[in-house]
Design a protein around this motif. Structure first.
Motif, PDB file in Angstrom:
ATOM      1  N   ALA A  18      -2.799  83.469 -29.476  1.00 12.63           N
ATOM      2  CA  ALA A  18      -2.030  82.217 -29.501  1.00 12.63           C
ATOM      3  C   ALA A  18      -0.732  82.378 -30.288  1.00 12.63           C
ATOM      4  O   ALA A  18      -0.699  83.049 -31.323  1.00 12.63           O
ATOM      5  N   ALA A  19       0.318  81.774 -29.759  1.00 11.85           N
ATOM      6  CA  ALA A  19       1.624  81.685 -30.422  1.00 11.85           C
ATOM      7  C   ALA A  19       2.263  83.042 -30.715  1.00 11.85           C
ATOM      8  O   ALA A  19       3.061  83.172 -31.634  1.00 11.85           O
ATOM      9  N   ALA A  20       1.937  84.045 -29.895  1.00  9.97           N
ATOM     10  CA  ALA A  20       2.536  85.365 -30.101  1.00  9.97           C
ATOM     11  C   ALA A  20       3.884  85.486 -29.400  1.00  9.97           C
ATOM     12  O   ALA A  20       4.589  86.471 -29.565  1.00  9.97           O
ATOM     13  N   LEU A  38       3.210  81.747 -13.994  1.00  8.65           N
ATOM     14  CA  LEU A  38       2.071  80.862 -14.238  1.00  8.65           C
ATOM     15  C   LEU A  38       1.579  81.056 -15.669  1.00  8.65           C
ATOM     16  O   LEU A  38       1.158  82.155 -16.042  1.00  8.65           O
ATOM     17  N   ASP A  39       1.653  79.993 -16.457  1.00  2.74           N
ATOM     18  CA  ASP A  39       1.089  79.979 -17.803  1.00  2.74           C
ATOM     19  C   ASP A  39      -0.378  79.579 -17.630  1.00  2.74           C
ATOM     20  O   ASP A  39      -0.687  78.394 -17.460  1.00  2.74           O
ATOM     21  N   THR A  40      -1.280  80.553 -17.667  1.00  3.29           N
ATOM     22  CA  THR A  40      -2.676  80.248 -17.326  1.00  3.29           C
ATOM     23  C   THR A  40      -3.382  79.445 -18.421  1.00  3.29           C
ATOM     24  O   THR A  40      -4.425  78.840 -18.165  1.00  3.29           O
ATOM     25  N   LEU A  43      -4.100  75.922 -17.433  1.00  8.13           N
ATOM     26  CA  LEU A  43      -5.283  75.597 -16.619  1.00  8.13           C
ATOM     27  C   LEU A  43      -6.397  75.067 -17.524  1.00  8.13           C
ATOM     28  O   LEU A  43      -7.025  74.047 -17.242  1.00  8.13           O
ATOM     29  N   TYR A  44      -6.627  75.805 -18.633  1.00 11.60           N
ATOM     30  CA  TYR A  44      -7.699  75.411 -19.554  1.00 11.60           C
ATOM     31  C   TYR A  44      -7.314  74.132 -20.295  1.00 11.60           C
ATOM     32  O   TYR A  44      -8.156  73.274 -20.573  1.00 11.60           O
ATOM     33  N   ARG A  45      -6.016  74.020 -20.587  1.00 14.19           N
ATOM     34  CA  ARG A  45      -5.533  72.803 -21.251  1.00 14.19           C
ATOM     35  C   ARG A  45      -5.694  71.588 -20.343  1.00 14.19           C
ATOM     36  O   ARG A  45      -6.085  70.515 -20.792  1.00 14.19           O
ATOM     37  N   ALA A  46      -5.382  71.756 -19.044  1.00 13.71           N
ATOM     38  CA  ALA A  46      -5.477  70.614 -18.123  1.00 13.71           C
ATOM     39  C   ALA A  46      -6.935  70.189 -17.949  1.00 13.71           C
ATOM     40  O   ALA A  46      -7.247  68.992 -17.950  1.00 13.71           O
ATOM     41  N   ALA A  88      -9.873  71.599 -27.767  1.00 15.82           N
ATOM     42  CA  ALA A  88     -10.789  71.428 -26.622  1.00 15.82           C
ATOM     43  C   ALA A  88     -10.603  72.547 -25.599  1.00 15.82           C
ATOM     44  O   ALA A  88     -11.577  73.011 -24.987  1.00 15.82           O
ATOM     45  N   ALA A  89      -9.345  73.019 -25.404  1.00 14.74           N
ATOM     46  CA  ALA A  89      -9.092  74.078 -24.410  1.00 14.74           C
ATOM     47  C   ALA A  89      -9.842  75.350 -24.786  1.00 14.74           C
ATOM     48  O   ALA A  89     -10.358  76.071 -23.925  1.00 14.74           O
ATOM     49  N   SER A  90      -9.908  75.623 -26.077  1.00 14.97           N
ATOM     50  CA  SER A  90     -10.600  76.822 -26.528  1.00 14.97           C
ATOM     51  C   SER A  90     -12.103  76.720 -26.223  1.00 14.97           C
ATOM     52  O   SER A  90     -12.745  77.711 -25.848  1.00 14.97           O
ATOM     53  N   GLY A 119      -1.646  84.910 -20.351  1.00 13.55           N
ATOM     54  CA  GLY A 119      -2.936  84.343 -20.729  1.00 13.55           C
ATOM     55  C   GLY A 119      -3.676  85.254 -21.689  1.00 13.55           C
ATOM     56  O   GLY A 119      -3.086  85.867 -22.587  1.00 13.55           O
ATOM     57  N   ARG A 120      -5.001  85.311 -21.526  1.00 12.49           N
ATOM     58  CA  ARG A 120      -5.832  86.128 -22.405  1.00 12.49           C
ATOM     59  C   ARG A 120      -6.546  87.242 -21.635  1.00 12.49           C
ATOM     60  O   ARG A 120      -6.905  88.260 -22.211  1.00 12.49           O
ATOM     61  N   ASP A 121      -6.778  86.997 -20.334  1.00 14.40           N
ATOM     62  CA  ASP A 121      -7.631  87.905 -19.547  1.00 14.40           C
ATOM     63  C   ASP A 121      -6.963  88.332 -18.242  1.00 14.40           C
ATOM     64  O   ASP A 121      -7.642  88.710 -17.303  1.00 14.40           O
ATOM     65  N   ILE A 122      -5.647  88.255 -18.184  1.00 16.12           N
ATOM     66  CA  ILE A 122      -4.972  88.560 -16.916  1.00 16.12           C
ATOM     67  C   ILE A 122      -5.119  90.056 -16.586  1.00 16.12           C
ATOM     68  O   ILE A 122      -5.514  90.418 -15.481  1.00 16.12           O
ATOM     69  N   GLY A 123      -4.835  90.903 -17.567  1.00 13.93           N
ATOM     70  CA  GLY A 123      -4.900  92.347 -17.321  1.00 13.93           C
ATOM     71  C   GLY A 123      -6.317  92.889 -17.312  1.00 13.93           C
ATOM     72  O   GLY A 123      -6.555  94.006 -16.827  1.00 13.93           O
ATOM     73  N   THR A 180     -14.257  86.602 -29.504  1.00 11.35           N
ATOM     74  CA  THR A 180     -15.687  86.892 -29.642  1.00 11.35           C
ATOM     75  C   THR A 180     -16.531  86.194 -28.572  1.00 11.35           C
ATOM     76  O   THR A 180     -17.733  86.391 -28.521  1.00 11.35           O
ATOM     77  N   ARG A 181     -15.920  85.382 -27.709  1.00 14.37           N
ATOM     78  CA  ARG A 181     -16.720  84.688 -26.687  1.00 14.37           C
ATOM     79  C   ARG A 181     -17.255  85.714 -25.682  1.00 14.37           C
ATOM     80  O   ARG A 181     -16.658  86.787 -25.479  1.00 14.37           O
ATOM     81  N   ALA A 182     -18.365  85.329 -25.047  1.00 10.33           N
ATOM     82  CA  ALA A 182     -19.023  86.271 -24.126  1.00 10.33           C
ATOM     83  C   ALA A 182     -18.219  86.438 -22.843  1.00 10.33           C
ATOM     84  O   ALA A 182     -18.132  87.525 -22.281  1.00 10.33           O
TER      85      ALA A 182
HETATM   86  O1  CDP Z   1      -0.098  78.501 -26.250  1.00 12.15           O
HETATM   87  P1  CDP Z   1      -1.350  78.955 -26.941  1.00 12.15           P
HETATM   88  O2  CDP Z   1      -1.342  80.427 -27.112  1.00 12.15           O
HETATM   89  O3  CDP Z   1      -1.644  78.188 -28.169  1.00 12.15           O
HETATM   90  O4  CDP Z   1      -2.570  78.613 -26.022  1.00 12.15           O
HETATM   91  P2  CDP Z   1      -2.673  78.755 -24.463  1.00 12.15           P
HETATM   92  O5  CDP Z   1      -2.169  80.077 -24.004  1.00 12.15           O
HETATM   93  O6  CDP Z   1      -2.052  77.551 -23.835  1.00 12.15           O
HETATM   94  O7  CDP Z   1      -4.257  78.749 -24.226  1.00 12.15           O
HETATM   95  C1  CDP Z   1      -5.077  77.663 -24.617  1.00 12.15           C
HETATM   96  C2  CDP Z   1      -6.528  78.167 -24.682  1.00 12.15           C
HETATM   97  O8  CDP Z   1      -6.940  78.541 -23.369  1.00 12.15           O
HETATM   98  C3  CDP Z   1      -6.711  79.404 -25.553  1.00 12.15           C
HETATM   99  O9  CDP Z   1      -7.188  79.101 -26.834  1.00 12.15           O
HETATM  100  C4  CDP Z   1      -7.730  80.220 -24.822  1.00 12.15           C
HETATM  101  O10 CDP Z   1      -9.012  79.941 -25.301  1.00 12.15           O
HETATM  102  C5  CDP Z   1      -7.689  79.726 -23.409  1.00 12.15           C
HETATM  103  N1  CDP Z   1      -7.185  80.681 -22.426  1.00 12.15           N
HETATM  104  C6  CDP Z   1      -8.059  81.569 -21.861  1.00 12.15           C
HETATM  105  O11 CDP Z   1      -9.212  81.624 -22.235  1.00 12.15           O
HETATM  106  N2  CDP Z   1      -7.666  82.403 -20.869  1.00 12.15           N
HETATM  107  C7  CDP Z   1      -6.397  82.395 -20.451  1.00 12.15           C
HETATM  108  N3  CDP Z   1      -6.038  83.209 -19.456  1.00 12.15           N
HETATM  109  C8  CDP Z   1      -5.469  81.514 -21.021  1.00 12.15           C
HETATM  110  C9  CDP Z   1      -5.882  80.670 -22.040  1.00 12.15           C
END
Ligand code: CDP
Length: 234
Positions: A18-20, A38-40, A43-46, A88-90, A119-123, A180-182
């Motif tokens: 987050a916030a990198a 696409l800021d993925t 999706l979780y936020r929505a 909540a998105a987390s 995102g977090r898991d794109i690659g 650490t999530r599964a």
């Molecule tokens: O902008 P920020 O980095 O604060 O958060 P974000 O990228 O908008 O993502 C919100 C939450 O969604 C994150 O805390 C992740 O848990 C989740 N997320 C995810 O699991 N997988 C992704 N591809 C993108 C976000």
């Protein structure tokens, strides 16, 4: 393989905590390369926002049906970056059924005309064969300062340090939950290139990333005529 590489526009994965600075970088990268973005995280936020508004608790209820009905229009909402949605998105993102429900949307979006996805898991999960994988990171303190300023904080605020510390603690907690999530934890793909952004401004991160993209696409023989990489990187 999740897609045939030859003959299609590139898919660029930008992951990180987050916030990198993934969002800013990805938006600018997409503009420079003339690719959709696409800021993925949205999706979780929505899904989180729609659950909150429906009175559903993401800690105890699955957002799967909301995720299945999600459309790109939902990502344009202006109430997706509030602190309640952050948290909540987390939680929503831990739910494997939600993640599965969102996979196709992400793949269909990117396969159409290529894309930059952040995102977090794109690659690692969504596009393990992405043409370029970047992992953008920075220290928790640097990320907290950025998020503080993004949220309207100023350098002369009397409670600046305390507010930055509060943001930093929330980021560290979210990093921990995300890694650490599964299901699809935040992890750098083995073939991703890591960019530490503590000491770099947004322009420097963009310039560095564009050079990586150019070199990777060239090495992979990916035909990409829509942007003049030589001009962009000079
Ligand atoms: O902008 P920020 O980095 O604060 O958060 P974000 O990228 O908008 O993502 C919100 C939450 O969604 C994150 O805390 C992740 O848990 C989740 N997320 C995810 O699991 N997988 C992704 N591809 C993108 C976000």
């Amino acid at each position: 393989m999740t897609r045939p590489v030859t003959g299609s526009a590139p898919i660029i994965a930008v992951d990180g905590p987050a916030a990198a600075g993934k969002g800013t970088l990805s938006k600018r990268l997409a503009e420079a390369l003339r690719l959709p973005h696409l800021d993925t995280g949205l999706l979780y936020r929505a899904v989180a926002r729609l659950m909150i508004n429906a009175g559903l608790d993401p800690a105890s209820t699955s957002g799967e049906s909301i995720a299945r009905a999600l459309s790109l229009a939902d990502l344009k909402r202006t109430d997706l970056r509030t602190p309640d949605v952050d948290a909540a998105a987390s939680l929503v993102a831990r739910d494997n059924a939600v993640r599965q429900a969102l996979v196709d949307m992400q793949r269909i979006f990117a396969r159409k005309n290529g894309a930059v996805l952040d995102g977090r898991d794109i690659g690692t999960v969504i596009f393990p064969d992405a043409d370029v994988k970047l992992f953008i990171t920075a220290s928790p303190y640097a990320r907290a300062v950025r998020r503080y300023i993004q949220n309207g904080g100023t350098d002369d605020a009397p409670d600046r340090d305390q507010r930055i510390r509060t943001v930093e603690i929330a980021l560290i907690e979210r990093d921990h939950a995300d890694s650490t999530r599964a299901s699809a934890p935040l992890r750098m793909a083995d073939d991703a290139i890591r960019i530490e952004t503590d000491a770099l401004c947004a322009d420097e991160v963009l310039a560095h990333s564009l050079r990586i993209v150019r070199d990777r696409l060239k090495a992979k023989n990916v035909n990409f005529p829509s942007a003049n990489m030589q001009d962009l990187c000079s």
